[in-house]
Design a protein around this motif. Structure first.
Motif, PDB file in Angstrom:
ATOM      1  N   TYR A   1       0.809  -1.220   0.000  1.00 56.37           N
ATOM      2  CA  TYR A   1       0.000   0.000   0.000  1.00 56.37           C
ATOM      3  C   TYR A   1       0.849   1.280   0.000  1.00 56.37           C
ATOM      4  N   GLY A   2       2.155   1.151  -0.109  1.00 53.65           N
ATOM      5  CA  GLY A   2       3.015   2.326  -0.144  1.00 53.65           C
ATOM      6  C   GLY A   2       3.035   3.091   1.162  1.00 53.65           C
ATOM      7  N   LEU A   3       3.004   2.381   2.276  1.00 51.44           N
ATOM      8  CA  LEU A   3       2.939   3.011   3.595  1.00 51.44           C
ATOM      9  C   LEU A   3       4.295   2.951   4.304  1.00 51.44           C
ATOM     10  N   TRP A   4       5.331   3.310   3.610  1.00 50.05           N
ATOM     11  CA  TRP A   4       6.674   3.182   4.175  1.00 50.05           C
ATOM     12  C   TRP A   4       6.912   4.147   5.332  1.00 50.05           C
ATOM     13  N   ASP A   5       6.193   5.241   5.370  1.00 52.57           N
ATOM     14  CA  ASP A   5       6.374   6.194   6.473  1.00 52.57           C
ATOM     15  C   ASP A   5       5.933   5.604   7.813  1.00 52.57           C
ATOM     16  N   ALA A   6       5.099   4.572   7.777  1.00 53.19           N
ATOM     17  CA  ALA A   6       4.607   3.960   9.013  1.00 53.19           C
ATOM     18  C   ALA A   6       5.562   2.897   9.558  1.00 53.19           C
ATOM     19  N   VAL A   7       6.540   2.488   8.747  1.00 50.60           N
ATOM     20  CA  VAL A   7       7.421   1.389   9.151  1.00 50.60           C
ATOM     21  C   VAL A   7       8.241   1.702  10.413  1.00 50.60           C
ATOM     22  N   PRO A   8       8.859   2.898  10.533  1.00 50.21           N
ATOM     23  CA  PRO A   8       9.628   3.163  11.753  1.00 50.21           C
ATOM     24  C   PRO A   8       8.795   3.056  13.031  1.00 50.21           C
ATOM     25  N   ALA A   9       7.583   3.613  13.017  1.00 51.42           N
ATOM     26  CA  ALA A   9       6.725   3.539  14.198  1.00 51.42           C
ATOM     27  C   ALA A   9       6.337   2.098  14.494  1.00 51.42           C
ATOM     28  N   ALA A  10       5.984   1.348  13.467  1.00 55.85           N
ATOM     29  CA  ALA A  10       5.599  -0.049  13.660  1.00 55.85           C
ATOM     30  C   ALA A  10       6.769  -0.867  14.188  1.00 55.85           C
ATOM     31  N   THR A  11       7.953  -0.635  13.651  1.00 58.07           N
ATOM     32  CA  THR A  11       9.131  -1.376  14.103  1.00 58.07           C
ATOM     33  C   THR A  11       9.449  -1.066  15.562  1.00 58.07           C
TER      34      THR A  11
END
Length: 235
Positions: free
Chosen positions: A47-57
């Motif tokens: 879905y092109g949601l790479w900005d959410a990856v740091p928070a999720a990680t």
């Protein structure tokens, strides 16, 4: 030897109930980390949601550290042969599950009711965009539950530790091990500060994280001091 029923967290009981599944602590933690992170990366790619990856990680790391704390805490308690009322209150009451469920309900209420009423972009929009995909929301809530359950367990272990210090006294080596366990709760509460950079625009969440940290530090410090003083009085 497998732990007796009633001497485990709900988390341990669920894993132990799977027939034929016997995992070492390292393997269980590695699986938790890899599966969640793989799911996050797959959804981000889809879905092109790479900005959410740091928070999720960051949230996944907090949850994995919490799992390590729970396993370390429970196995140490069983090794120490602590008083049965203390073990029953700590594990058998399942209060940590009730606390976690309450905290999760409050978080969901904030996420979908309170936050949208403000003038700032919501946390959901900041992480997942203006039209969050359903599967991304499901994964977000699952990760948040994973974190919140471990926070609830941390708080319950801290409170019961203070009760233990009020009621029981132990020899010096045992007291030292209990002090290290209480310090583990403080360590986990401190690790949760990793989440703050992602919620700085949401005062309620900032206060919740910092308030939990302060509460754990104060109660754990009081527990350690009281337990050590009882050893001195007993000597």
């Amino acid at each position: 030897m497998a732990p007796n029923y009633g001497e485990t967290w709900v988390y341990e009981s669920l894993v132990g109930a799977v027939p034929g599944l016997q995992l070492s602590d390292r393997m269980a933690l590695a699986i938790q980390l890899v599966l969640f992170e793989a799911a996050v990366l797959a959804v981000a790619a889809g879905y092109g949601l790479w900005d959410a990856v740091p928070a999720a990680t960051a949230a996944i790391v907090v949850a994995v550290v919490g799992s390590w704390l729970m396993l370390t805490f429970s196995r140490t308690i069983r090794e120490l042969r602590t008083p049965e009322p203390y073990r029953r209150l700590l594990f058998g009451s399942s209060v940590e599950m009730a606390l976690s469920l309450l905290a999760f309900v409050l978080f969901v209420t904030y996420l979908f009711v309170v936050d949208p009423r403000g003038s700032q972009p919501t946390l959901l929009q900041q992480l997942l965009g203006p039209e969050p995909p359903a599967i991304a929301v499901v994964l977000l809530l699952l990760i948040c539950w994973d974190v919140i359950y471990r926070i609830g367990t941390c708080w319950w272990a801290t409170v019961v530790g203070f009760w233990r210090s009020l009621r029981y006294s132990f020899d010096r080596p045992t007291t030292g091990r209990f002090a290290r366990l209480d310090a583990l709760n403080v360590l986990f509460a401190a690790v949760q500060v990793m989440l703050l950079p992602f919620v700085t625009d949401h005062l309620i969440l900032v206060v919740a994280v910092l308030g939990h940290l302060v509460a754990v530090v104060l109660v754990a410090a009081a527990s350690i001091a009281l337990q050590r003083r009882r050893v001195t009085e007993r000597s």
